[in-house]
Enzyme design. Structure first.
Site, PDB file in Angstrom:
ATOM      1  N   HIS A  56       1.142  -0.987  -0.014  1.00  0.00           N
ATOM      2  CA  HIS A  56       0.117   0.106  -0.088  1.00  0.00           C
ATOM      3  C   HIS A  56       1.016   0.896   0.047  1.00  0.00           C
ATOM      4  O   HIS A  56       0.885   2.376  -0.950  1.00  0.00           O
ATOM      5  CB  HIS A  56      -0.581  -0.244   0.801  1.00  0.00           C
ATOM      6  CG  HIS A  56      -2.102  -1.216   1.312  1.00  0.00           C
ATOM      7  ND1 HIS A  56      -1.903  -1.538   0.093  1.00  0.00           N
ATOM      8  CD2 HIS A  56      -2.292  -1.793   2.175  1.00  0.00           C
ATOM      9  CE1 HIS A  56      -2.768  -2.780   0.905  1.00  0.00           C
ATOM     10  NE2 HIS A  56      -3.036  -3.236   2.051  1.00  0.00           N
ATOM     11  N   LYS A  70      -0.218  -0.277  14.191  1.00  0.00           N
ATOM     12  CA  LYS A  70      -1.497  -0.571  14.158  1.00  0.00           C
ATOM     13  C   LYS A  70      -1.006   0.187  15.823  1.00  0.00           C
ATOM     14  O   LYS A  70      -0.031   0.423  16.533  1.00  0.00           O
ATOM     15  CB  LYS A  70      -1.537  -1.557  14.813  1.00  0.00           C
ATOM     16  CG  LYS A  70      -1.232  -2.131  12.878  1.00  0.00           C
ATOM     17  CD  LYS A  70      -2.026  -3.966  12.584  1.00  0.00           C
ATOM     18  CE  LYS A  70      -2.429  -4.301  11.744  1.00  0.00           C
ATOM     19  NZ  LYS A  70      -3.185  -3.749  10.327  1.00  0.00           N
TER      20      LYS A  70
HETATM   21  C1  BG6 Z   1      -4.894  -4.760   4.905  1.00  0.00           C
HETATM   22  C2  BG6 Z   1      -4.167  -4.977   5.775  1.00  0.00           C
HETATM   23  O1  BG6 Z   1      -4.078  -4.904   3.451  1.00  0.00           O
HETATM   24  O2  BG6 Z   1      -5.457  -2.958   5.043  1.00  0.00           O
HETATM   25  C3  BG6 Z   1      -4.226  -4.815   7.294  1.00  0.00           C
HETATM   26  O3  BG6 Z   1      -3.392  -6.643   5.949  1.00  0.00           O
HETATM   27  C4  BG6 Z   1      -5.290  -3.410   7.284  1.00  0.00           C
HETATM   28  O4  BG6 Z   1      -3.642  -5.282   8.013  1.00  0.00           O
HETATM   29  C5  BG6 Z   1      -5.123  -2.755   5.855  1.00  0.00           C
HETATM   30  O5  BG6 Z   1      -5.410  -2.913   8.513  1.00  0.00           O
HETATM   31  C6  BG6 Z   1      -5.969  -1.697   6.410  1.00  0.00           C
HETATM   32  O6  BG6 Z   1      -7.122  -1.243   4.874  1.00  0.00           O
HETATM   33  P1  BG6 Z   1      -8.203   0.297   5.023  1.00  0.00           P
HETATM   34  O7  BG6 Z   1      -8.278   0.152   3.775  1.00  0.00           O
HETATM   35  O8  BG6 Z   1      -8.658  -0.288   6.556  1.00  0.00           O
HETATM   36  O9  BG6 Z   1      -6.796   1.152   5.618  1.00  0.00           O
END
Ligand code: BG6
Length: 487
Positions: free
Chosen positions: A237, A337
């Site tokens: 991401h 987190k």
């Molecule tokens: C996921 C991760 O790809 O993305 C998670 O595995 C994370 O750990 C999540 O919580 C976050 O996604 P968003 O859309 O809630 O920001």
């Protein structure tokens, strides 16, 4: 715009992602009349259940994850009519013929196989699809993350899938690319003339990308403890966000043109290894603390065997893109987190004016700052220096030009999966990662993981509900900057 009829087969159909994201997203698209009859959605897993039971579980998922006011009875029943279920064992031949008999015949129907399973099964499932004659020229295979846990495993998966399908039929999901504001980043850069001339090392001081979460690992501890924040969030991401900020303008908004530019950024990332790991990276792991006044346990206590563990739940690092455009501009990245708030944003910090003509009277002229807020409260803020109103001489204040999406655009903000699922059916790969991108991201991430392990760099503890270890603050303050906080 309605998409052509399709059969969507969801492997891992009884899993968390399917219930939480995929079925609610498909329901919403159906509700908006985007699914055309006779489109069908077939859940697949090893579990022995019939279509009726499965429909009931999907209905329950909709009731849990879709706001009540969107659940019109007629729309729910139309959606459930599309649902079917087949029990299939990926590792044996059991269930595959049955699955074949439920999928519409003919070569003209889009067939999308969504692999919402562990990546360990990607090889087996794609080979079974091929062996049982389920792949057609209009088939697509969607691969959920994580795509491996290092370069070697990612290459292995990619090669196995490439044995049976060309790249043009493979869709590697990074759901951040489906978020509205992430796509807006491209609109901001390439549909406006204002930013591009100052989008470089001559004008940009540094860039910050933060993806902060309040949630802990909770039920996902089993997966997460083998992963950690670098693999879970940064390798995919955050690097994708960095690519969209740093890439050159693609020649067209076409999948390969876009992905070629992102790939160049990934390949230009300055390597981080044993030589610079201690100055460029910070690892953290949350201890017990409180979020919104509620006590939460330590990471180690969320593990099945109650830790200890050396997995990081927080990472901050200083990256650099070694291109003519960006040489010398630090990109500070952080994610974690159990941080105090859920916020994802990109901050472009511009350089100060070359000289203040106002002398000391005007006070400090804060450099301009562009803040792109991905979630929550999606929007764009451009911080400018403005004269304080009144006759009392020239005094300046930093004030944002503030574009709030919620105020400007009415209506619900679609989930990233809604957009991405429809792109799969349309055959548009622009927002999916190509094989070479995923592998280039691992080429950068692997030496970081190796250096941490070889140098014994254990994660520093941070109290849940704080912004990570103090070393993360030091990482950016050493260079004379601070992490952005909305004034
Ligand atoms: C996921 C991760 O790809 O993305 C998670 O595995 C994370 O750990 C999540 O919580 C976050 O996604 P968003 O859309 O809630 O920001």
């Amino acid at each position: 715009v309605a998409v052509e009829p399709f059969d969507l087969i969801v492997f891992g159909g009884t899993g968390d992602l399917a219930y939480r994201k995929l079925f609610p997203s498909l329901f919403r698209r159906d509700h908006d009349s985007q699914l055309t009859d006779p489109s069908r959605i077939i859940g697949v897993s090893r579990r022995d259940m019939d279509a009726k039971e499965f429909k009931a579980s999907v209905k329950h998922a909709l009731e849990t994850f879709v706001p009540k006011e969107e659940l019109e009875k007629k729309a729910v029943s139309r959606f459930l009519d599309r649902i079917d279920y087949v029990a299939v064992d990926a590792l044996t031949d059991e269930g595959w013929d049955e699955l074949k008999s439920r999928i519409a015949d003919g070569l003209d129907r889009v067939r999308a196989f969504y692999l919402a399973t562990s990546p360990d099964l990607f090889d087996a499932i794609t080979h079974q699809l091929s062996k049982h004659g389920l792949l057609t020229p209009k088939s697509r295979v969607v691969l959920e993350k994580p795509l491996g846990h290092d370069l070697a495993s990612a290459q292995e998966i990619n090669s196995a899938v490439a044995d049976v399908l060309p790249e043009s039929q493979i869709y590697r999901i990074d759901h951040y690319l489906g978020k509205e504001t992430v796509q807006n980043l491209m609109a901001l850069r390439f549909a406006n003339v204002l930013f591009e001339p100052v989008w470089d090392s001559a004008h940009v001081d540094h860039v910050q990308i933060t993806v902060a979460e309040k949630v802990g690992v909770e039920a996902r501890a089993g997966y997460y403890d083998h992963s950690g924040a670098l693999r879970d969030m940064v390798q995919n991401h955050i690097l994708q966000l960095l690519c969209l900020v740093a890439m050159e303008p693609p020649s067209a908004m076409q999948a390969d043109a876009l992905r070629d530019e992102k790939l160049k950024v990934l390949r230009a990332l300055k390597p981080i290894d044993e030589g610079n790991i201690r100055t460029l990276t910070v690892r953290g792991q949350y201890r017990a603390g409180a979020i919104d006044g509620k006590s939460v346990p330590a990471y180690a206590d969320e593990l099945e065997d109650k830790g200890p563990s050396s997995t990081e739940t927080f990472v901050a690092l200083k990256a650099e893109v070694r291109t003519w455009r960006w040489a010398g501009v630090p990109f500070y990245l952080r994610t974690g987190k159990r941080l105090p708030s859920r916020v994802s944003e990109i901050v472009i910090q511009f350089k100060p004016v070359p000289l203040s003509i106002f002398g000391s009277a005007g006070g400090f002229l804060a450099p301009n700052r562009l803040v792109i807020r991905l979630q929550p409260d999606e929007g764009v803020k451009l911080f400018l220096m403005i004269k304080d109103p009144g006759p009392g001489g020239l005094r300046f204040r930093e004030v944002p030009l503030n574009l709030s999406f919620a105020d400007t655009f009415k209506g619900p903000n679609p989930d990233a999966y809604e957009r991405l699922l429809m792109d799969v059916i349309r055959g548009n790969q622009a927002l999916f990662m190509r094989r070479d991108e995923v592998e280039a991201a691992w080429v950068w991430a692997d030496p970081i993981l190796e250096a941490w392990s070889r140098m014994g760099q254990e994660p520093a503890g941070y109290t849940a509900g704080t912004w990570g270890p103090s070393a993360a603050v030091a990482l950016i303050e050493r260079d004379g900057f601070t992490w952005h906080e909305d004034p």
